[in-house]
Each structure stands twice: as structure tokens, then as C-alpha cells.
Scaffold this motif. Structure first.
Motif, PDB file in Angstrom:
ATOM      1  N   LYS A  37      -7.702   6.485   4.608  1.00 24.50           N
ATOM      2  CA  LYS A  37      -6.744   5.421   4.917  1.00 24.50           C
ATOM      3  C   LYS A  37      -7.292   4.488   5.989  1.00 24.50           C
ATOM      4  O   LYS A  37      -7.246   3.260   5.847  1.00 24.50           O
ATOM      5  CB  LYS A  37      -5.427   6.037   5.375  1.00 24.50           C
ATOM      6  N   TRP A  42       8.261   5.281   2.225  1.00 28.14           N
ATOM      7  CA  TRP A  42       7.724   5.897   1.017  1.00 28.14           C
ATOM      8  C   TRP A  42       7.851   7.425   1.092  1.00 28.14           C
ATOM      9  O   TRP A  42       7.920   8.004   2.176  1.00 28.14           O
ATOM     10  CB  TRP A  42       6.260   5.504   0.802  1.00 28.14           C
ATOM     11  N   GLU A 102      -2.179  10.569   4.556  1.00 30.72           N
ATOM     12  CA  GLU A 102      -1.526  10.703   5.854  1.00 30.72           C
ATOM     13  C   GLU A 102      -1.968  11.981   6.555  1.00 30.72           C
ATOM     14  O   GLU A 102      -1.632  12.202   7.716  1.00 30.72           O
ATOM     15  CB  GLU A 102      -0.002  10.733   5.674  1.00 30.72           C
ATOM     16  N   PHE A 162       0.831  -1.201   0.000  1.00 28.91           N
ATOM     17  CA  PHE A 162       0.000   0.000   0.000  1.00 28.91           C
ATOM     18  C   PHE A 162       0.865   1.250   0.000  1.00 28.91           C
ATOM     19  O   PHE A 162       1.791   1.385   0.795  1.00 28.91           O
ATOM     20  CB  PHE A 162      -0.914  -0.001   1.222  1.00 28.91           C
ATOM     21  N   TYR A 163       0.555   2.153  -0.919  1.00 26.34           N
ATOM     22  CA  TYR A 163       1.216   3.449  -0.977  1.00 26.34           C
ATOM     23  C   TYR A 163       0.191   4.506  -0.548  1.00 26.34           C
ATOM     24  O   TYR A 163      -0.744   4.799  -1.289  1.00 26.34           O
ATOM     25  CB  TYR A 163       1.721   3.743  -2.390  1.00 26.34           C
ATOM     26  N   PRO A 164       0.339   5.102   0.645  1.00 29.39           N
ATOM     27  CA  PRO A 164      -0.655   6.072   1.123  1.00 29.39           C
ATOM     28  C   PRO A 164      -0.629   7.384   0.352  1.00 29.39           C
ATOM     29  O   PRO A 164      -1.676   7.965   0.068  1.00 29.39           O
ATOM     30  CB  PRO A 164      -0.262   6.298   2.589  1.00 29.39           C
ATOM     31  N   VAL A 215      -2.598  -6.233   3.981  1.00 28.58           N
ATOM     32  CA  VAL A 215      -2.069  -5.008   3.384  1.00 28.58           C
ATOM     33  C   VAL A 215      -0.861  -4.537   4.181  1.00 28.58           C
ATOM     34  O   VAL A 215      -0.935  -4.367   5.400  1.00 28.58           O
ATOM     35  CB  VAL A 215      -3.144  -3.894   3.370  1.00 28.58           C
ATOM     36  N   GLU A 216       0.250  -4.326   3.494  1.00 23.60           N
ATOM     37  CA  GLU A 216       1.474  -3.848   4.129  1.00 23.60           C
ATOM     38  C   GLU A 216       1.897  -2.533   3.484  1.00 23.60           C
ATOM     39  O   GLU A 216       2.028  -2.438   2.266  1.00 23.60           O
ATOM     40  CB  GLU A 216       2.597  -4.873   3.992  1.00 23.60           C
ATOM     41  N   GLU A 217       2.085  -1.514   4.301  1.00 29.75           N
ATOM     42  CA  GLU A 217       2.485  -0.210   3.794  1.00 29.75           C
ATOM     43  C   GLU A 217       3.933  -0.231   3.329  1.00 29.75           C
ATOM     44  O   GLU A 217       4.797  -0.840   3.967  1.00 29.75           O
ATOM     45  CB  GLU A 217       2.306   0.838   4.895  1.00 29.75           C
ATOM     46  N   ASN A 244       9.529   4.936  -5.110  1.00 33.69           N
ATOM     47  CA  ASN A 244       8.561   4.155  -4.342  1.00 33.69           C
ATOM     48  C   ASN A 244       8.324   2.781  -4.952  1.00 33.69           C
ATOM     49  O   ASN A 244       8.150   1.794  -4.237  1.00 33.69           O
ATOM     50  CB  ASN A 244       7.247   4.931  -4.246  1.00 33.69           C
ATOM     51  N   TYR A 261      -8.164   0.411   5.415  1.00 35.08           N
ATOM     52  CA  TYR A 261      -7.586  -0.691   6.181  1.00 35.08           C
ATOM     53  C   TYR A 261      -8.680  -1.533   6.830  1.00 35.08           C
ATOM     54  O   TYR A 261      -8.639  -2.770   6.788  1.00 35.08           O
ATOM     55  CB  TYR A 261      -6.646  -0.152   7.262  1.00 35.08           C
TER      56      TYR A 261
END
Length: 296
Positions: free
Chosen positions: A19, A39, A12, A5-7, A33-35, A62, A23
């Protein structure tokens, strides 16, 4: 279902509720899901204006991090787990870079710039919008089975914006998108169709040329007044439609007041996620009147 996952910057900050609800919704559906670690900003639509190279190197950094994470976790290759993005501008930025990487000369330039961090982008990572994942990786029946609090009686106007379904998205029709429909219906909501589902929200015009931007937002809000709320999947779209309603009302000479929520917030709500976890209180236009229409 396993994803990276790219926030992006907005999820943020201004769109933290997007976000959190993403999740919660994906976890309820059994997805892992892994951030992406460490990034950084992808440059969105601004970096490429300053420099063509910068516009593709920022996303490439990224993507290289994502490929390295997969290589470290799986031991072979890289880019096996697809990357989810929730920001439509980020999606465009990443897809532009992926296309550029097909040109070996451009890929070499990217990696020359990434050498300073010891990173290498191989062009393997795949990026998808969250809406694409929700609409296509989970069956309608699977989503319906997770519903604990049906959104019965809630009339929802889907709003895709312009970048979610074009130019690089192939999962939906860029002129007549429909990917939200099955999702909303599975939650028990009534879909309110309108003529501006895939039009632009005005993006930065709200700050650079406010008289034009406010008019664009006003047109969208006017077209959705019969709905109980608007559902969107883009942080910029949400900010423009939610934050400027008082100013738009002054310009239009009429009161335009409709809650604007993120699609995963509605999914989380239907799945029984506590309302406080979905951060509805962060919205400018109160969501309470819409939620009050739901069965107790």
C-alpha cells in the motif's frame, strides 16, 4: 488521473508495504488516489463458499460506497472514478459481483441486503487491478522520465500469480502475461523470464495441505534462482513466496533464498522514494543483497 482505492484486509496488515509503495509511486506519476471511506472486507474467496449471496453482497457494499463518494464529490451520477485494487483475490471478488449485478434479480437482492445501511449499488463502479493501471494508464516514456535511480544490473523475475491475469482480467494474456515487462524495463531492470510467471502460488494450501503447498512454492523458487529478486502484485503470492523459504528449503533439500518484493516497491525505489518509506524491512527474506547490486 483520479482513482478511488480499495485496500482490502491484507494491504492494511501483512502487505502494508504494498500500500505504501503504491501511494508513493502513483503520487510521483501525478495520480490522485482517494481511499474508499468505511470500506470492509470483500469476502475474498471465502465468503462465496459460505453463501452465494454473501459472496456478492460484501463486495457490493464497497462498490456502493464508492459510487456514493463519487456522487457526493461530483454532484452527478456515480462510479465515474475507477477503483484500484492491489489484491488479486479482491479483484476476482469484485468482478464476480459486477457480473452478477447485470442480472436485475440479483442486483435487487444485493440492494435488499444493503438497505440496512441505507446503501444502494447501481452497478456503475469499475474495478481494475493496480497492475492494469500502471501498465496502461501511464506511458513508458512518462515512467522512464520519473526514474532517478535506475535499477541497472538488477535481474527481476516477474510473478503474476493466477488470479491477477485471469479469470476476469482482460488487460493481459492469461497464459503468457507481459504487462510487467515494459514497466520493469522502463525502470532500467533486466527482466528474467521463467516458466511459472502465471502459475498458482498454492494460496491456502500452505496451511491446509502444507506438503502440497510447499512443493508448489518450491517449484516457483527453483525456477527463479538465477534472478536477483521476484516482483509480484498479489499479497497472497508475496506471503507464500517470501515467508516459507526456510521450510521449502528443508522439503526440497536445497537452499532456496531469493528476495520477493512488490512491483510498486521497485517503482518507488527507481523514482527515488527513500527505502525506509518503502518498508523493505518488513520482508522475511532480506532485500538488502538485491539492493546492494544497484549503482550507488
Amino acid at each position: 488521473m483520479k482513482y478511488l482505492f480499495y485496500p482490502g484486509c491484507s494491504m492494511e496488515g501483512s502487505a502494508l508495504e504494498y500500500k505504501n509503495s503504491m501511494y508513493a509511486s502513483l503520487h510521483a506519476l501525478g495520480a490522485e488516489v482517494e481511499e474508499i471511506a468505511d470500506w470492509t472486507c470483500c469476502g475474498a474467496s471465502v465468503a462465496s463458499v459460505m453463501s452465494d449471496l454473501l459472496g456478492i453482497v460484501l463486495p457490493a457494499r464497497n462498490l456502493a460506497l464508492a459510487e456514493r463518494m463519487d456522487a457526493e464529490s461530483r454532484g452527478v451520477g456515480g462510479g465515474d472514478r475507477q477503483i484500484i485494487v492491489g489484491c488479486s483475490a479482491c479483484l476476482v471478488s469484485f468482478q464476480r459481483t459486477i457480473l452478477a449485478a447485470a442480472d436485475r434479480t440479483k442486483l435487487e437482492k444485493m440492494n435488499q441486503a444493503l438497505e440496512v445501511e441505507g446503501l444502494t449499488y447501481h452497478g456503475k463502479a469499475q474495478v481494475r487491478h493496480l497492475l492494469d493501471v500502471l501498465a496502461n494508464d501511464f506511458k513508458h516514456d512518462d515512467i522512464e522520465a520519473k526514474v532517478k535511480r535506475p535499477l541497472t544490473g538488477l535481474k527481476v523475475a516477474p510473478y503474476y500469480g493466477c488470479q491477477t491475469v485471469r479469470n476476469y482480467a482482460s488487460f493481459d494474456d492469461g497464459q503468457a502475461p507481459h504487462s510487467m515487462v515494459s514497466l520493469l524495463e522502463a525502470l532500467g531492470a533486466t527482466v528474467y523470464h521463467h516458466l511459472h510467471e502465471a502459475t498458482c502460488c498454492g494460496t491456502a494450501l500452505l496451511t491446509t495441505k502444507p506438503e502440497i503447498g510447499l512443493g508448489i512454492v518450491g517449484t516457483i523458487l527453483e525456477d527463479t534462482t538465477a534472478a536477483d529478486c521476484i516482483a509480484t502484485v498479489c499479497p497472497m503470492c508475496h506471503m507464500n513466496l517470501d515467508s516459507y523459504q526456510d521450510k521449502v528449503s528443508q522439503v526440497m533439500g536445497k537452499k532456496l533464498h531469493i528476495p520477493v518484493v512488490f512491483l510498486p516497491q521497485l517503482i518507488g525505489l527507481a523514482f527515488g522514494v527513500p527505502e525506509e518509506q518503502l518498508l523493505f524491512k518488513r520482508h522475511v527474506v532480506p532485500v538488502g543483497p538485491a539492493l546492494a547490486k544497484l549503482p550507488a
